[in-house]
Design a protein around this motif. Sequence first.
Motif, PDB file in Angstrom:
ATOM      1  N   HIS A  65      27.016  30.978  60.152  1.00  0.00           N
ATOM      2  CA  HIS A  65      27.584  31.743  61.249  1.00  0.00           C
ATOM      3  C   HIS A  65      26.729  31.642  62.509  1.00  0.00           C
ATOM      4  N   ARG A 114      26.188  36.756  64.966  1.00  0.00           N
ATOM      5  CA  ARG A 114      26.676  37.439  63.769  1.00  0.00           C
ATOM      6  C   ARG A 114      25.546  37.763  62.787  1.00  0.00           C
ATOM      7  N   PRO A 130      31.499  36.237  58.886  1.00  0.00           N
ATOM      8  CA  PRO A 130      32.090  35.161  59.696  1.00  0.00           C
ATOM      9  C   PRO A 130      32.503  35.612  61.088  1.00  0.00           C
ATOM     10  N   GLN A 158      36.448  29.548  55.573  1.00  0.00           N
ATOM     11  CA  GLN A 158      35.641  30.714  55.223  1.00  0.00           C
ATOM     12  C   GLN A 158      36.187  31.409  53.981  1.00  0.00           C
TER      13      GLN A 158
END
Length: 522
Positions: A271, A275, A435, A447
């Motif tokens: 990510h 994040r 994600p 994902q």
Amino acid sequence: MSGSNLSFGVEMEFYIAWQREGHPPPVVPPGFKSHPGKPVILVGENESVNDVLRRRIRRLIQGGSAARLSIPNEYRTPTKNIIQSPTRSIFTSPYSIFPSPTRGTNQSPPRSQVSANKNDNNNEGQGPTQPQDGRTSAATSDTDKGWQSLRKYQDWQVVSDASLLGLPEELKPDDDDEDWTGVDFGLPTLSEGCSWTGVEVISPALWATPEGFEEVRRVCDLIQSSYWTYTPPKSGLHIHVGSGELWLPVYSLRRVAALLYAADPILAQLHPAHRRHNPYCQSPRLYSRLSYGLKSTPEALLHIVDPVLTLPVRYSSAVFIEMLYEGARSLIRPLKRPAKTRKSNNYSSFPPRPKEGCYTIRREAVLVGVGIHEIPAVDPATYKPVPMLDAIAELLQVNNRAALARLMKTEPERAAYNFNELLYDCKRTIEFRQPASTVDPVEVICQARIALRLYQFAVECTDEQLTKVILDCRDAEVDPGYYDIYDLLVDLDLLPEAKIIQAVSTGTLNDSIRNRYWQSRG
């Protein structure tokens, strides 16, 4: 994952552009590339964004997939603001899991029948021993509650999300009043002629089959081709992994928790940087009750009564725990192992392994977490997480889902791998929250497949295989250049997903790469 007993769902947060009829479109963020779609057009002064979005998306994505969980009629209740799909009933789905344990003729095998091994031992080269106690009883004694927990997830929904109440700076016009949020979702109609509104699109519960992934692809394609959408750093993509109407068994949950806890610093490489330290997807390796040193004592965990899903003491994974420690003792670290090839079949090499980890401890987060958990023995200024193998040994000895969920819990917000749903009779899922948000179907499905495969691998692999991956993750904490996310994905047979992650991270994802991904995944 054809024939899988796993189910999944996606939650996509994003902003959608709108304008009133005759008004120019709203400001676009720097670098925004116009999609084939356009802003939602509002006709009439009294038409609110709320009503338009619900109606437009309902009309757009009607149809639906046979991969949805077929919820029995007695458990289906009309739910306000659900996006219905009238053209195809999920009750006739060939992938239905009710009432038969199979999903239709020749579609998937019955749920695995497992036998107990009272010695809690595994045969070398075979899969892990899985206890029967508490493993299948939920299918009969807990069915009613299971279906009730899914009745909110019969169809696609579009809702407002508190995290999107307010416009990012890049979406505000230059002359915008700083007190105006640009929100027109569930509020009186605003006088502005154009703006962006934050929404969350939530999928129904889907089986982890090609049909389930195709349903997500269909809806993402429609949204992306019909509207202007924008996904700022504060928006996220959440993947839920479950097993239909059943609880995920404790035996499986603790192996999955062990893998996620060990691999957390590696998985963070999936990510973007924004994040990795996001307060709404905190690292369980750094900020969970387990990392602070709390254990699964009755005093610390309060109510943990779970007669259906509590495992007998003999399933303590003592042999597996000893295998982990023995593996760690038998090797000298840091290791000087032969370099692994970075070349993949007919594809450019993956980037060099990182020279440093992607996590750093945020002392302010520790201060808040320690205060909420009331752990006087932990000094935020000098705090270090408990050693990885000690934490994993604690997880592998847990014998009920509530204790496991509380150990993995972070404060004040949810963890990157959120087990909180196991504390309540609601979704019965593990939520992957880290994600970054996207409505690109390749990225969303990539994902989802990674989340599902992490669960599947942890449950189905041998103790030896799981030990190797856990110890590789442990080595990477000492030497980040030894093992990274691409190594992990290849170890999990996720080479197509590794290629997508590489393309997204380098900004090179294009239609040619997307097409190759669809071809590789059928």
